[in-house]
Write an enzyme that holds these catalytic residues in place. Structure first.
Site, mmCIF file in Angstrom:
data_model
loop_
_atom_site.group_PDB
_atom_site.id
_atom_site.type_symbol
_atom_site.label_atom_id
_atom_site.label_comp_id
_atom_site.label_asym_id
_atom_site.label_seq_id
_atom_site.Cartn_x
_atom_site.Cartn_y
_atom_site.Cartn_z
ATOM 1 C CG ASP A 87 6.341 -77.046 -6.814
ATOM 2 O OD1 ASP A 87 5.101 -76.967 -6.857
ATOM 3 O OD2 ASP A 87 6.942 -77.495 -5.820
ATOM 4 C CG HIS A 88 4.541 -80.908 -7.700
ATOM 5 N ND1 HIS A 88 4.948 -82.100 -7.137
ATOM 6 C CD2 HIS A 88 4.822 -79.959 -6.779
ATOM 7 C CE1 HIS A 88 5.445 -81.875 -5.931
ATOM 8 N NE2 HIS A 88 5.384 -80.581 -5.687
ATOM 9 C CG HIS A 93 0.676 -76.561 -5.603
ATOM 10 N ND1 HIS A 93 0.862 -76.971 -4.298
ATOM 11 C CD2 HIS A 93 -0.495 -75.855 -5.619
ATOM 12 C CE1 HIS A 93 -0.151 -76.521 -3.557
ATOM 13 N NE2 HIS A 93 -0.978 -75.860 -4.330
ATOM 14 C CG HIS A 125 0.121 -81.519 -5.663
ATOM 15 N ND1 HIS A 125 1.278 -82.258 -5.531
ATOM 16 C CD2 HIS A 125 0.445 -80.264 -5.245
ATOM 17 C CE1 HIS A 125 2.249 -81.497 -5.041
ATOM 18 N NE2 HIS A 125 1.767 -80.283 -4.862
#
Length: 290
Positions: free
Chosen positions: A83-84, A81, A79
């Site tokens: 932090d990804h 976000h 996904h």
């Protein structure tokens, strides 16, 4: 779950099983635990980089060292976000690999969050659909659509070993954040049921330790969410209330600094209960349905 004692294995390669390695990003926080875990799936000659993590030079260098001379088949994201997925673009420039995986999604969320905001740089070369697979040297990684945490969330099943990479849908240290407007509690619960009905051997989440008894954990997560529903309904039995009035009673012992984020979870439950006809709202005030 309390974080493990430092030092954490930030930037180091951890071999979890023959086809799976893990590299921890240097972005610990109250909402990412010890940091985002990037997975290298495949062999010494051919890998998928799953959830490349934040655009942090030290993390990208650690990934390149772990990849070594292997061909990067794809850079894949569960996904979008921050932090990804932000490391996907620079990693593409450095390796030449395509970015595939979840659909792009950016929302302007001005309210309180208990997770990272959306990544505006994510630009996949190809969006994977539910059931679509990436096949490499001795491995097959199949997408499993799991909306709820975000509407574009995908898990990935490694068919050769029974491992499921769960991103933020199921984490090894905490329940997932479901934050409206994109986070959807009804979709999240359906996705949990989908995972419970599968026969995966182990979960590898983006945050926290591997889950060795996945069905037991998912059953507990469903029970936790049902308990929250009952708490909300009990609160409203005392009369109409706004979310800021409900949170302190529901989250006793929680740092008050986290109340706004907890309120987003309560909102997600209330929207779900409203759709089921159990509650109604007038402005910012919620009440039991007549």
């Amino acid at each position: 779950m309390d974080a493990p004692t430092r030092p954490w294995p930030t930037g180091k390669v951890e071999v979890l099983e023959p086809l799976v390695r893990r590299v921890l990003a240097p972005n610990p926080s109250p909402f990412t635990y010890t940091g985002t875990q990037t997975y290298l799936i495949g062999t010494a000659a051919d890998v998928v980089v799953l959830d490349p993590g934040p655009n942090d030079p030290a993390h990208i260098d650690a990934l390149l060292a772990a990849i070594g001379d292997a061909r990067v088949r794809t850079i894949t994201c569960t996904h979008t976000h921050r932090d990804h997925s932000p490391a996907a673009a620079p990693l593409k420039l450095l390796t030449g690999a395509e970015i595939v995986g979840c659909a792009p999604l950016v929302l302007d969320t001005s309210g309180p969050r208990a997770d990272a905001p959306f990544d505006t740089t994510y630009a996949p070369d190809r969006v994977m659909q539910d059931g679509e697979a990436i096949a490499g040297d001795g491995y097959t990684l199949r997408a499993v659509a799991t909306p709820g945490h975000t509407s574009n969330h995908l898990c990935f099943a490694l068919e050769q070993t029974g491992a499921l990479f769960t991103g933020d849908h199921v984490m090894g240290w905490s329940t997932s954040v479901v934050s409206p407007p994109d986070g959807d509690m009804a979709a999240y619960m359906l996705s949990l049921t989908l995972l419970y009905d599968r026969a995966d051997r182990v979960y590898y989440p983006a945050h926290g330790p591997a889950v060795e008894k996945p069905q037991q954990l998912v059953r507990g997560m469903v029970g936790h969410r049902r308990q929250r529903e009952r708490q909300i309904l009990r609160q409203l039995e005392h009369g109409p209330q706004a979310i800021p009035d409900m949170v302190p009673a529901m989250y006793k012992g929680t740092d008050p600094g986290l109340y706004p984020a907890a309120g987003m979870s309560v909102l997600a439950h209330l929207i779900d209960l409203e759709q089921k006809g159990k509650v109604s709202r007038q402005g910012e005030t919620w009440r039991l349905a007549a």
